[in-house]
Design a protein around this motif. Sequence first.
Motif, mmCIF file in Angstrom:
data_model
loop_
_atom_site.group_PDB
_atom_site.id
_atom_site.type_symbol
_atom_site.label_atom_id
_atom_site.label_comp_id
_atom_site.label_asym_id
_atom_site.label_seq_id
_atom_site.Cartn_x
_atom_site.Cartn_y
_atom_site.Cartn_z
ATOM 1 N N GLY A 78 100.134 -3.507 70.542
ATOM 2 C CA GLY A 78 99.621 -4.855 70.613
ATOM 3 C C GLY A 78 98.358 -5.069 69.800
ATOM 4 O O GLY A 78 97.790 -6.137 69.829
ATOM 5 N N LEU A 79 97.908 -4.036 69.084
ATOM 6 C CA LEU A 79 96.707 -4.185 68.268
ATOM 7 C C LEU A 79 96.954 -5.116 67.092
ATOM 8 O O LEU A 79 98.091 -5.481 66.797
ATOM 9 C CB LEU A 79 96.249 -2.820 67.745
ATOM 10 N N HIS A 80 95.890 -5.451 66.399
ATOM 11 C CA HIS A 80 95.982 -6.336 65.239
ATOM 12 C C HIS A 80 96.976 -5.780 64.236
ATOM 13 O O HIS A 80 96.916 -4.625 63.867
ATOM 14 C CB HIS A 80 94.606 -6.461 64.576
ATOM 15 N N ARG A 81 97.869 -6.625 63.817
ATOM 16 C CA ARG A 81 98.846 -6.216 62.820
ATOM 17 C C ARG A 81 98.403 -6.740 61.465
ATOM 18 O O ARG A 81 98.256 -7.941 61.291
ATOM 19 C CB ARG A 81 100.225 -6.775 63.154
ATOM 20 N N PRO A 82 98.208 -5.836 60.495
ATOM 21 C CA PRO A 82 97.785 -6.288 59.178
ATOM 22 C C PRO A 82 98.874 -7.105 58.517
ATOM 23 O O PRO A 82 100.056 -6.910 58.805
ATOM 24 C CB PRO A 82 97.519 -4.985 58.408
ATOM 25 N N PRO A 83 98.502 -8.039 57.657
ATOM 26 C CA PRO A 83 99.520 -8.848 56.995
ATOM 27 C C PRO A 83 100.428 -7.980 56.152
ATOM 28 O O PRO A 83 100.003 -6.994 55.589
ATOM 29 C CB PRO A 83 98.713 -9.807 56.120
ATOM 30 N N SER A 105 101.509 0.352 60.266
ATOM 31 C CA SER A 105 100.792 1.017 59.188
ATOM 32 C C SER A 105 99.560 1.741 59.698
ATOM 33 O O SER A 105 99.105 2.691 59.083
ATOM 34 C CB SER A 105 100.408 0.018 58.104
ATOM 35 N N TRP A 106 99.022 1.353 60.830
ATOM 36 C CA TRP A 106 97.850 2.019 61.387
ATOM 37 C C TRP A 106 98.202 3.367 61.989
ATOM 38 O O TRP A 106 97.339 4.223 62.158
ATOM 39 C CB TRP A 106 97.195 1.156 62.456
ATOM 40 N N VAL A 107 99.455 3.573 62.328
ATOM 41 C CA VAL A 107 99.852 4.794 63.024
ATOM 42 C C VAL A 107 99.536 6.039 62.198
ATOM 43 O O VAL A 107 99.073 7.045 62.735
ATOM 44 C CB VAL A 107 101.353 4.736 63.399
ATOM 45 N N ASN A 108 99.752 5.980 60.900
ATOM 46 C CA ASN A 108 99.452 7.143 60.063
ATOM 47 C C ASN A 108 97.964 7.436 60.007
ATOM 48 O O ASN A 108 97.569 8.572 59.760
ATOM 49 C CB ASN A 108 100.014 6.952 58.657
ATOM 50 N N HIS A 109 97.149 6.433 60.269
ATOM 51 C CA HIS A 109 95.702 6.661 60.301
ATOM 52 C C HIS A 109 95.292 7.400 61.575
ATOM 53 O O HIS A 109 94.147 7.830 61.687
ATOM 54 C CB HIS A 109 94.945 5.337 60.175
ATOM 55 N N LEU A 160 87.706 4.545 58.503
ATOM 56 C CA LEU A 160 87.121 3.872 57.345
ATOM 57 C C LEU A 160 88.198 3.467 56.345
ATOM 58 O O LEU A 160 88.182 2.343 55.824
ATOM 59 C CB LEU A 160 86.082 4.777 56.679
ATOM 60 N N THR A 161 89.141 4.349 56.113
ATOM 61 C CA THR A 161 90.250 4.029 55.213
ATOM 62 C C THR A 161 91.065 2.859 55.742
ATOM 63 O O THR A 161 91.451 1.961 54.985
ATOM 64 C CB THR A 161 91.156 5.256 55.029
ATOM 65 N N LEU A 162 91.335 2.844 57.047
ATOM 66 C CA LEU A 162 92.078 1.731 57.649
ATOM 67 C C LEU A 162 91.304 0.422 57.521
ATOM 68 O O LEU A 162 91.884 -0.618 57.183
ATOM 69 C CB LEU A 162 92.384 2.023 59.115
ATOM 70 N N LEU A 163 90.006 0.458 57.769
ATOM 71 C CA LEU A 163 89.200 -0.764 57.633
ATOM 72 C C LEU A 163 89.206 -1.283 56.203
ATOM 73 O O LEU A 163 89.298 -2.494 55.976
ATOM 74 C CB LEU A 163 87.763 -0.503 58.097
ATOM 75 N N ILE A 164 89.120 -0.397 55.238
ATOM 76 C CA ILE A 164 89.175 -0.817 53.821
ATOM 77 C C ILE A 164 90.528 -1.434 53.515
ATOM 78 O O ILE A 164 90.602 -2.484 52.859
ATOM 79 C CB ILE A 164 88.870 0.381 52.900
ATOM 80 N N SER A 186 93.722 -6.238 52.432
ATOM 81 C CA SER A 186 94.910 -7.059 52.689
ATOM 82 C C SER A 186 94.515 -8.477 53.100
ATOM 83 O O SER A 186 95.212 -9.431 52.763
ATOM 84 C CB SER A 186 95.783 -6.414 53.760
ATOM 85 N N ARG A 187 93.400 -8.619 53.809
ATOM 86 C CA ARG A 187 92.934 -9.970 54.173
ATOM 87 C C ARG A 187 92.460 -10.738 52.954
ATOM 88 O O ARG A 187 92.728 -11.920 52.835
ATOM 89 C CB ARG A 187 91.813 -9.892 55.193
ATOM 90 N N THR A 188 91.716 -10.071 52.075
ATOM 91 C CA THR A 188 91.236 -10.783 50.884
ATOM 92 C C THR A 188 92.388 -11.129 49.968
ATOM 93 O O THR A 188 92.391 -12.185 49.347
ATOM 94 C CB THR A 188 90.177 -9.960 50.124
ATOM 95 N N THR A 189 93.384 -10.272 49.894
ATOM 96 C CA THR A 189 94.548 -10.562 49.066
ATOM 97 C C THR A 189 95.334 -11.727 49.644
ATOM 98 O O THR A 189 95.757 -12.619 48.921
ATOM 99 C CB THR A 189 95.456 -9.331 48.957
ATOM 100 N N SER A 190 95.512 -11.753 50.970
ATOM 101 C CA SER A 190 96.291 -12.836 51.572
ATOM 102 C C SER A 190 95.515 -14.151 51.571
ATOM 103 O O SER A 190 96.115 -15.223 51.523
ATOM 104 C CB SER A 190 96.700 -12.473 52.997
#
Length: 178
Positions: free
Chosen positions: A72-77, A90-94, A148-152, A157-161
């Motif tokens: 239920g966490l934030h899902r990146p676009p 995509s966060w799971v690998n992090h 840190l990698t996930l936050l980047i 992805s937010r700036t791109t969207s």
Amino acid sequence: MAFKERYGASPLHLLLVLGSFALTGYAGIRLLSGQEPWMVVLWFAGAALLHDLVLLPLYTFTDRAAQIVLGGLHRPPGPPAGASSAPGRSWVNHVRVPVFLSGLLFLTYFPLILQRGNRFTAYTTLPDDVFLGRWLLITAVLFALSALTLLIRLFRSRTTSSRRTPEDDSRSGAAAEA
């Protein structure tokens, strides 16, 4: 050119494969030439059974449970629903990568981490009470770098969207329909 068509890869690939087989054969001969080679075979069979029957179901269950609990966490676009990749996962690998590396380090050095290496200090004259703290520090750094990698990635992805215009969305929708 005929060799590559017949073999399916370059001659260098064949040379590397043959070299790896030779090295594996040499290591196997050296390993089994001891006084009790059946113990080595028994150890490998036991390790394979332990992994396949105990560890694989355990970490598969743990991974699935983490995906369900943290799903239920934030899902990146990402691509729309029904697309081939799952953007919410995509966060799971992090989480998987630092857990795997930390677990591998623990598996390799657990006698020293748990201070069960009785002969370590005698052989090296180095203290054996520092490994737990160092392993915990390495684990914390691995998780911090992964976060840190996930936050980047999320920021990018937010700036791109946010740069996309409605015209871009209509063009991508028209391209998908065609």
